[in-house]
Design a protein around this motif. Sequence first.
Motif, PDB file in Angstrom:
ATOM      1  N   GLY A 140       0.790  -1.216   0.000  1.00 53.06           N
ATOM      2  CA  GLY A 140       0.000   0.000   0.000  1.00 53.06           C
ATOM      3  C   GLY A 140       0.827   1.272   0.000  1.00 53.06           C
ATOM      4  O   GLY A 140       0.280   2.358  -0.203  1.00 53.06           O
ATOM      5  N   SER A 141       2.136   1.159   0.211  1.00 52.68           N
ATOM      6  CA  SER A 141       3.002   2.342   0.206  1.00 52.68           C
ATOM      7  C   SER A 141       3.188   2.844  -1.221  1.00 52.68           C
ATOM      8  O   SER A 141       2.886   2.148  -2.200  1.00 52.68           O
ATOM      9  CB  SER A 141       4.368   2.007   0.819  1.00 52.68           C
ATOM     10  N   GLN A 142       3.702   4.055  -1.360  1.00 47.52           N
ATOM     11  CA  GLN A 142       3.899   4.636  -2.690  1.00 47.52           C
ATOM     12  C   GLN A 142       4.853   3.798  -3.547  1.00 47.52           C
ATOM     13  O   GLN A 142       4.563   3.545  -4.721  1.00 47.52           O
ATOM     14  CB  GLN A 142       4.388   6.084  -2.553  1.00 47.52           C
ATOM     15  N   PRO A 143       6.015   3.334  -3.029  1.00 49.57           N
ATOM     16  CA  PRO A 143       6.888   2.482  -3.849  1.00 49.57           C
ATOM     17  C   PRO A 143       6.211   1.172  -4.259  1.00 49.57           C
ATOM     18  O   PRO A 143       6.410   0.691  -5.389  1.00 49.57           O
ATOM     19  CB  PRO A 143       8.087   2.223  -2.935  1.00 49.57           C
ATOM     20  N   HIS A 144       5.426   0.582  -3.372  1.00 48.48           N
ATOM     21  CA  HIS A 144       4.721  -0.658  -3.689  1.00 48.48           C
ATOM     22  C   HIS A 144       3.707  -0.416  -4.811  1.00 48.48           C
ATOM     23  O   HIS A 144       3.625  -1.188  -5.777  1.00 48.48           O
ATOM     24  CB  HIS A 144       4.025  -1.183  -2.433  1.00 48.48           C
ATOM     25  N   GLN A 145       2.948   0.662  -4.706  1.00 51.48           N
ATOM     26  CA  GLN A 145       1.955   0.986  -5.722  1.00 51.48           C
ATOM     27  C   GLN A 145       2.616   1.329  -7.054  1.00 51.48           C
ATOM     28  O   GLN A 145       2.118   0.954  -8.131  1.00 51.48           O
ATOM     29  CB  GLN A 145       1.093   2.162  -5.244  1.00 51.48           C
ATOM     30  N   SER A 146       3.739   2.038  -6.999  1.00 47.88           N
ATOM     31  CA  SER A 146       4.447   2.414  -8.222  1.00 47.88           C
ATOM     32  C   SER A 146       4.951   1.193  -8.969  1.00 47.88           C
ATOM     33  O   SER A 146       4.869   1.116 -10.197  1.00 47.88           O
ATOM     34  CB  SER A 146       5.630   3.329  -7.873  1.00 47.88           C
ATOM     35  N   LEU A 147       5.461   0.210  -8.230  1.00 48.02           N
ATOM     36  CA  LEU A 147       5.967  -1.009  -8.857  1.00 48.02           C
ATOM     37  C   LEU A 147       4.837  -1.788  -9.521  1.00 48.02           C
ATOM     38  O   LEU A 147       4.963  -2.240 -10.671  1.00 48.02           O
ATOM     39  CB  LEU A 147       6.669  -1.870  -7.803  1.00 48.02           C
ATOM     40  N   LEU A 148       3.724  -1.931  -8.835  1.00 50.56           N
ATOM     41  CA  LEU A 148       2.580  -2.634  -9.424  1.00 50.56           C
ATOM     42  C   LEU A 148       2.076  -1.915 -10.670  1.00 50.56           C
ATOM     43  O   LEU A 148       1.702  -2.555 -11.665  1.00 50.56           O
ATOM     44  CB  LEU A 148       1.451  -2.727  -8.392  1.00 50.56           C
ATOM     45  N   GLN A 149       2.095  -0.596 -10.637  1.00 55.77           N
ATOM     46  CA  GLN A 149       1.586   0.194 -11.754  1.00 55.77           C
ATOM     47  C   GLN A 149       2.419  -0.026 -13.014  1.00 55.77           C
ATOM     48  O   GLN A 149       1.879  -0.053 -14.130  1.00 55.77           O
ATOM     49  CB  GLN A 149       1.580   1.674 -11.382  1.00 55.77           C
ATOM     50  N   ARG A 150       3.723  -0.192 -12.860  1.00 58.68           N
ATOM     51  CA  ARG A 150       4.580  -0.392 -14.031  1.00 58.68           C
ATOM     52  C   ARG A 150       4.191  -1.666 -14.779  1.00 58.68           C
ATOM     53  O   ARG A 150       4.172  -1.697 -16.009  1.00 58.68           O
ATOM     54  CB  ARG A 150       6.053  -0.447 -13.604  1.00 58.68           C
ATOM     55  N   PHE A 151       3.882  -2.714 -14.035  1.00 58.46           N
ATOM     56  CA  PHE A 151       3.486  -3.962 -14.689  1.00 58.46           C
ATOM     57  C   PHE A 151       2.090  -3.845 -15.298  1.00 58.46           C
ATOM     58  O   PHE A 151       1.830  -4.390 -16.382  1.00 58.46           O
ATOM     59  CB  PHE A 151       3.546  -5.119 -13.687  1.00 58.46           C
ATOM     60  N   GLN A 152       1.216  -3.126 -14.642  1.00 61.67           N
ATOM     61  CA  GLN A 152      -0.128  -2.930 -15.196  1.00 61.67           C
ATOM     62  C   GLN A 152      -0.076  -2.137 -16.488  1.00 61.67           C
ATOM     63  O   GLN A 152      -0.758  -2.459 -17.467  1.00 61.67           O
ATOM     64  CB  GLN A 152      -1.005  -2.210 -14.164  1.00 61.67           C
TER      65      GLN A 152
END
Length: 302
Positions: A194-206
């Motif tokens: 749920g942190s910003q780095p976690h969300q950013s990483l998931l977003q790259r794959f999406q």
Amino acid sequence: MNLRFVEAFHWAASLKSITRAAEKLHITQSAMSNRIASLEEELGVVLLDRREKQFRLTVAGQRFQLHAQRLLELQRQVKQELGSGSGGPMALRIGAIESVVHSWLPGWLQEMRQQHPDFELELTVETSPVLVDQIRRGAQDLVFTSIAGSDSEVHTRLMPAMEMVFVGHKALHAQARYALADLAQHDLITFQRGSQPHQSLLQRFQEAGLPAPRIHAISSISAMVQLVEGGFGIATLPRAATRHLSSRLLLRILRSDVTLAPLPIHASYRADPGSGVAESVLESAQAYVGRTKPVRRSRSSP
């Protein structure tokens, strides 16, 4: 009028809690209650409505809170002008996330100690949500977090963001350049879910239409570094936090076609009469980071 009693009432009113105010001033709850009761006796009015369990100021208490803020601000100004505040140690409670602790915080604290030899530090290293709650409750004087404080009593300034990079093991991750598909072949390690780095990483794959690989959420940079050194996977970390680590550990910042969102850093302090010290200390931190922030290398640099 005893300004210690005024200060006790001010903090109880600001934090909306006798218990939190007592913790802030490092006194017992009974001592806090006695100070407020003595102030009420001197003023001849009731400041706190004690009929219900919920903390509530009386009308007189609401009016006196405005006077209390002015009195404490005047006390601060007098001490500053006459130099009476310079005799004792400069004590400050600072909270910071690990990304700050592993980057510019040590250098800035060294500079603070040179400028203020009597500087005393109480440092808390925690996650952003915990630190934001602590500054809201008055348990910290100044915090550096990745999320902004959301309280009307808290002032927040934006610090320079931190560039995020992929970090691997020198021997195990020796590829010249990593595309997103290459990274997907490895276990990835990032900050808590749920942190910003976690969300950013998931977003790259999406965005790339690729299935997300196994992503491990870790709240500690030290633990992430240990896992990378043990060959567990590739981590996303602030470049500034890994620069000195990679020189002495088995770490390597990986060149990649993937750009991660920078990690925002927010500095927050309470908007209280005594916040002048925290504000001046924050200005010192901003100046230090501005002087020492490295120039970002271009993606084509070796």
